[in-house]
Design a protein around this motif. Sequence first.
Motif, PDB file in Angstrom:
ATOM      1  N   UNK A 198       0.818  -1.203   0.000  1.00 45.95           N
ATOM      2  CA  UNK A 198       0.000   0.000   0.000  1.00 45.95           C
ATOM      3  C   UNK A 198       0.858   1.261   0.000  1.00 45.95           C
ATOM      4  N   UNK A 199       1.937   1.237   0.771  1.00 46.86           N
ATOM      5  CA  UNK A 199       2.817   2.402   0.810  1.00 46.86           C
ATOM      6  C   UNK A 199       3.494   2.633  -0.535  1.00 46.86           C
ATOM      7  N   UNK A 200       3.937   1.559  -1.191  1.00 47.32           N
ATOM      8  CA  UNK A 200       4.608   1.690  -2.486  1.00 47.32           C
ATOM      9  C   UNK A 200       3.681   2.260  -3.543  1.00 47.32           C
ATOM     10  N   UNK A 201       2.400   1.921  -3.451  1.00 47.60           N
ATOM     11  CA  UNK A 201       1.430   2.396  -4.441  1.00 47.60           C
ATOM     12  C   UNK A 201       0.915   3.794  -4.129  1.00 47.60           C
ATOM     13  N   UNK A 202       1.229   4.311  -2.940  1.00 49.87           N
ATOM     14  CA  UNK A 202       0.688   5.592  -2.518  1.00 49.87           C
ATOM     15  C   UNK A 202       1.548   6.776  -2.913  1.00 49.87           C
ATOM     16  N   UNK A 203       1.224   7.912  -2.311  1.00 48.42           N
ATOM     17  CA  UNK A 203       1.923   9.159  -2.626  1.00 48.42           C
ATOM     18  C   UNK A 203       2.437   9.874  -1.378  1.00 48.42           C
ATOM     19  N   UNK A 204       2.176   9.310  -0.201  1.00 52.46           N
ATOM     20  CA  UNK A 204       2.524  10.020   1.028  1.00 52.46           C
ATOM     21  C   UNK A 204       3.849   9.542   1.592  1.00 52.46           C
ATOM     22  N   UNK A 205       4.251  10.121   2.707  1.00 52.86           N
ATOM     23  CA  UNK A 205       5.487   9.749   3.384  1.00 52.86           C
ATOM     24  C   UNK A 205       5.170   8.688   4.428  1.00 52.86           C
ATOM     25  N   UNK A 206       5.871   7.570   4.349  1.00 53.08           N
ATOM     26  CA  UNK A 206       5.578   6.438   5.235  1.00 53.08           C
ATOM     27  C   UNK A 206       6.870   5.946   5.868  1.00 53.08           C
ATOM     28  N   UNK A 207       6.808   5.716   7.170  1.00 52.15           N
ATOM     29  CA  UNK A 207       7.881   5.023   7.877  1.00 52.15           C
ATOM     30  C   UNK A 207       7.330   3.679   8.322  1.00 52.15           C
ATOM     31  N   UNK A 208       7.894   2.592   7.792  1.00 59.80           N
ATOM     32  CA  UNK A 208       7.470   1.237   8.096  1.00 59.80           C
ATOM     33  C   UNK A 208       8.541   0.595   8.975  1.00 59.80           C
ATOM     34  N   UNK A 209       8.167   0.261  10.209  1.00 58.34           N
ATOM     35  CA  UNK A 209       9.122  -0.215  11.215  1.00 58.34           C
ATOM     36  C   UNK A 209       9.001  -1.731  11.371  1.00 58.34           C
ATOM     37  N   UNK A 210      10.014  -2.480  10.956  1.00 58.65           N
ATOM     38  CA  UNK A 210       9.986  -3.933  10.994  1.00 58.65           C
ATOM     39  C   UNK A 210      10.788  -4.451  12.185  1.00 58.65           C
ATOM     40  N   UNK A 211      10.447  -5.659  12.628  1.00 52.50           N
ATOM     41  CA  UNK A 211      11.120  -6.250  13.785  1.00 52.50           C
ATOM     42  C   UNK A 211      11.193  -7.755  13.632  1.00 52.50           C
ATOM     43  N   UNK A 212      12.152  -8.365  14.324  1.00 51.45           N
ATOM     44  CA  UNK A 212      12.202  -9.824  14.412  1.00 51.45           C
ATOM     45  C   UNK A 212      11.113 -10.359  15.329  1.00 51.45           C
ATOM     46  N   UNK A 213      10.693  -9.563  16.295  1.00 47.67           N
ATOM     47  CA  UNK A 213       9.594  -9.973  17.162  1.00 47.67           C
ATOM     48  C   UNK A 213       8.306  -9.926  16.360  1.00 47.67           C
ATOM     49  N   UNK A 214       7.507 -10.986  16.423  1.00 45.53           N
ATOM     50  CA  UNK A 214       6.269 -10.995  15.656  1.00 45.53           C
ATOM     51  C   UNK A 214       5.217 -11.853  16.346  1.00 45.53           C
ATOM     52  N   UNK A 215       3.964 -11.547  16.075  1.00 48.80           N
ATOM     53  CA  UNK A 215       2.842 -12.285  16.633  1.00 48.80           C
ATOM     54  C   UNK A 215       2.626 -13.587  15.874  1.00 48.80           C
TER      55      UNK A 215
END
Length: 300
Positions: A147-164
């Motif tokens: 969704x961020x790649x297809x959009x036009x806004x500024x996005x910070x996507x924070x990834x982690x090794x911890x996951x549900x």
Amino acid sequence: MDTMRERFITTAARLLDDDPRLAVVLAEISRDGFDRAERAHPDRVINVGIREQLLIGAGAGLALTGMRPIIHTFAPFLVERPFEQVKLDFGHQGVSGVLVSAGGSYDWPAAGITHMAPGDVALMGTLDGWTVQVPGHPDEAETLLRQAAAGEDRVYLRLSLQQNAQARPVGAGSGFTPVREGGQGVVIAVGPMLDNVLAATDGLDVTVLYATTVRPFDAAGLRRAVGARETADVVMVEPYLAGTSTGMANDALADLPHRVLGLGVGKAELRRYGQMDEQLAAHGLDPRGLRERIGGFLTS
């Protein structure tokens, strides 16, 4: 199950095949994962070396030409070290792109404080116009990245090794999602903290909200969860600096008597780094630590 970072690499590589507007900008980190993509798109996979200020500047330069840059490295090197470039090259110049971090607050303890960024979301929150997203599962990370790649806004996507253990429905602009209903208080679990929060609140009469988009803050969603109560107790559980979002929760409830407890990573450096689960326990973010603090807050 793959990690969020692994899913990011495979998804971003596929997106390059589909959208000629996209470019991936790297600073050595994850470079090996983009070998095939670099061969297929040598002009749109750019590695600047260990030059994080240049990383941001090059991405913003691409954005000025009409490209949609996806910029990636570890969180301290993406947000903290080149923060002036994020502020000026994107914000002041009025361009947009997607920043994708790895490492988070405590993913690689053996690397020490240089590779930890518990203050990154608080820092990004000082800038105007950024959406900040904290997925809790690789499937969520993929959805938000697409969704961020297809959009036009500024996005910070924070990834982690911890996951549900399981993915939840997410989407750009989605607010807080109710996971459990209760009457004594509201606990907001951000991204990979959800499983620990659910374990910690098992048997407690609380509403649990799940958040992956933390900026903008879903004030309306919090108010809906509080409902018609005359007072409110709210606990924010965030996988970064404790208290990062408590001010926004307070603002959302400004006309209602309330208490807000912010749980997250402490400011004090833990110099015996250990492993990620030990970091979580030391910060009180494991199920036992959360149970003690949430239960104590609600009954005090």
